[in-house]
Design a protein around this motif. Structure first.
Motif, PDB file in Angstrom:
ATOM      1  N   GLU A   5      44.024  38.669  37.671  1.00 36.31           N
ATOM      2  CA  GLU A   5      43.697  39.953  38.039  1.00 36.31           C
ATOM      3  C   GLU A   5      41.998  40.255  37.935  1.00 36.31           C
ATOM      4  OE1 GLU A   5      46.057  42.594  35.452  1.00 36.31           O
ATOM      5  OE2 GLU A   5      47.844  42.613  37.041  1.00 36.31           O
ATOM      6  N   ILE A   6      41.574  39.642  36.757  1.00 34.66           N
ATOM      7  CA  ILE A   6      40.031  39.860  36.599  1.00 34.66           C
ATOM      8  C   ILE A   6      39.531  39.021  37.772  1.00 34.66           C
ATOM      9  CG2 ILE A   6      38.022  39.038  35.286  1.00 34.66           C
ATOM     10  CD1 ILE A   6      39.904  39.424  32.890  1.00 34.66           C
ATOM     11  N   GLN A   7      40.021  37.551  38.165  1.00 35.58           N
ATOM     12  CA  GLN A   7      39.327  36.857  39.217  1.00 35.58           C
ATOM     13  C   GLN A   7      39.495  37.582  40.532  1.00 35.58           C
ATOM     14  OE1 GLN A   7      40.479  32.605  39.084  1.00 35.58           O
ATOM     15  NE2 GLN A   7      40.384  32.529  36.828  1.00 35.58           N
ATOM     16  N   ASN A   8      40.638  38.260  40.730  1.00 31.44           N
ATOM     17  CA  ASN A   8      40.943  38.905  42.149  1.00 31.44           C
ATOM     18  C   ASN A   8      39.922  39.995  42.284  1.00 31.44           C
ATOM     19  OD1 ASN A   8      43.105  37.323  42.654  1.00 31.44           O
ATOM     20  ND2 ASN A   8      44.541  38.812  42.026  1.00 31.44           N
ATOM     21  N   ALA A   9      39.767  40.887  41.120  1.00 30.82           N
ATOM     22  CA  ALA A   9      38.678  41.968  41.257  1.00 30.82           C
ATOM     23  C   ALA A   9      37.364  41.355  41.390  1.00 30.82           C
ATOM     24  CB  ALA A   9      38.765  42.669  39.711  1.00 30.82           C
TER      25      ALA A   9
ATOM     26  N   ASN B 218      46.763  50.324  36.572  1.00 29.02           N
ATOM     27  CA  ASN B 218      45.761  49.166  35.544  1.00 29.02           C
ATOM     28  C   ASN B 218      45.072  48.321  36.553  1.00 29.02           C
ATOM     29  OD1 ASN B 218      46.944  50.167  33.199  1.00 29.02           O
ATOM     30  ND2 ASN B 218      48.198  48.278  32.961  1.00 29.02           N
ATOM     31  N   VAL B 219      45.614  47.952  37.735  1.00 31.31           N
ATOM     32  CA  VAL B 219      44.874  47.088  38.675  1.00 31.31           C
ATOM     33  C   VAL B 219      43.840  47.885  39.441  1.00 31.31           C
ATOM     34  CG1 VAL B 219      45.043  45.755  40.714  1.00 31.31           C
ATOM     35  CG2 VAL B 219      46.732  45.298  38.902  1.00 31.31           C
ATOM     36  N   LYS B 220      44.347  49.270  39.769  1.00 30.57           N
ATOM     37  CA  LYS B 220      43.264  49.999  40.519  1.00 30.57           C
ATOM     38  C   LYS B 220      41.997  50.285  39.692  1.00 30.57           C
ATOM     39  CE  LYS B 220      43.197  54.417  42.644  1.00 30.57           C
ATOM     40  NZ  LYS B 220      43.858  55.832  42.962  1.00 30.57           N
ATOM     41  N   ASN B 221      42.264  50.620  38.428  1.00 32.23           N
ATOM     42  CA  ASN B 221      41.444  51.036  37.444  1.00 32.23           C
ATOM     43  C   ASN B 221      40.475  49.761  37.246  1.00 32.23           C
ATOM     44  OD1 ASN B 221      41.428  53.877  37.204  1.00 32.23           O
ATOM     45  ND2 ASN B 221      43.275  53.568  35.625  1.00 32.23           N
ATOM     46  N   LEU B 222      41.081  48.674  36.993  1.00 30.67           N
ATOM     47  CA  LEU B 222      40.159  47.269  37.048  1.00 30.67           C
ATOM     48  C   LEU B 222      39.405  47.042  37.956  1.00 30.67           C
ATOM     49  CD1 LEU B 222      39.685  44.362  35.709  1.00 30.67           C
ATOM     50  CD2 LEU B 222      41.735  43.411  36.746  1.00 30.67           C
TER      51      LEU B 222
END
Length: 179
Positions: free
Chosen positions: A65-69, A161-165
């Motif tokens: 998720e971090i890498q995608n963002a 969570n993903v949206k806020n990340l």
């Protein structure tokens, strides 16, 4: 001992997911710095090196998720992701969660003059940090680093969570130079 280490990793992963996805809590604090004189226009490709040693371990889901963002932000600025070893930049990240004591004071009455009553309570809050480091492959040096720090608060909704990340990483990478 394995039980404690495993429990610590689970707690860390949960705290990090909460930090990254939290829309509640104190405002996010973002800092960045770049190597003076770096010509970012000469960089066109980047490769992920993943989590940088020295930081806390995160599970594969949070890591992705971090890498995608971050990748989304970099590609939006004109960089191309690659898995080839001849990339212009290597990108990695670190995460950490620290505990901090917070004091809340409440008062009633007329203050010192009239002898009012008051009370204070303390609580422990978790402060999460995400550090993104970008290295020049050619000269093997750090050329950009950014840190986002925020109070963590629980959220059980993974999509939120993903949206806020994504929002947090966008704020973190806002000042990363375009290609």
């Amino acid at each position: 001992m394995k039980i404690n280490l495993s429990s610590r990793r689970i707690a860390l992963a949960l705290c990090l997911a909460i930090f990254l996805g939290s829309g509640i809590g104190l405002a996010q604090d973002v800092h960045y710095n770049s190597m003076p004189g770096t010509n970012f226009a000469s960089f066109h490709t980047f490769k992920w090196v993943g989590a940088i040693q020295g930081g806390e371990e995160v599970n594969q889901i949070i890591s992705q998720e971090i890498q995608n963002a971050v990748s989304s932000q970099l590609t939006g600025k004109g960089y191309t992701s690659t898995t080839a070893d001849n990339a212009d930049l290597y990108v990695g990240f670190q995460v950490a969660v620290q505990q901090q004591r917070q004091w809340n004071a409440f008062g009633m009455g007329g203050g010192l003059r009239f002898g009012g009553m008051g009370s204070a309570t303390s609580s422990t809050i978790d402060i999460g940090s995400l550090v993104v480091d970008v290295y020049s492959v050619a000269n093997k040096q750090l050329v950009w680093t950014g840190t986002a720090t925020k109070t963590v608060s629980p959220s059980g909704n993974q999509q939120k969570n993903v949206k806020n990340l994504d929002k947090s990483v966008a704020k973190l990478m806002k000042n990363f130079p375009a290609a």
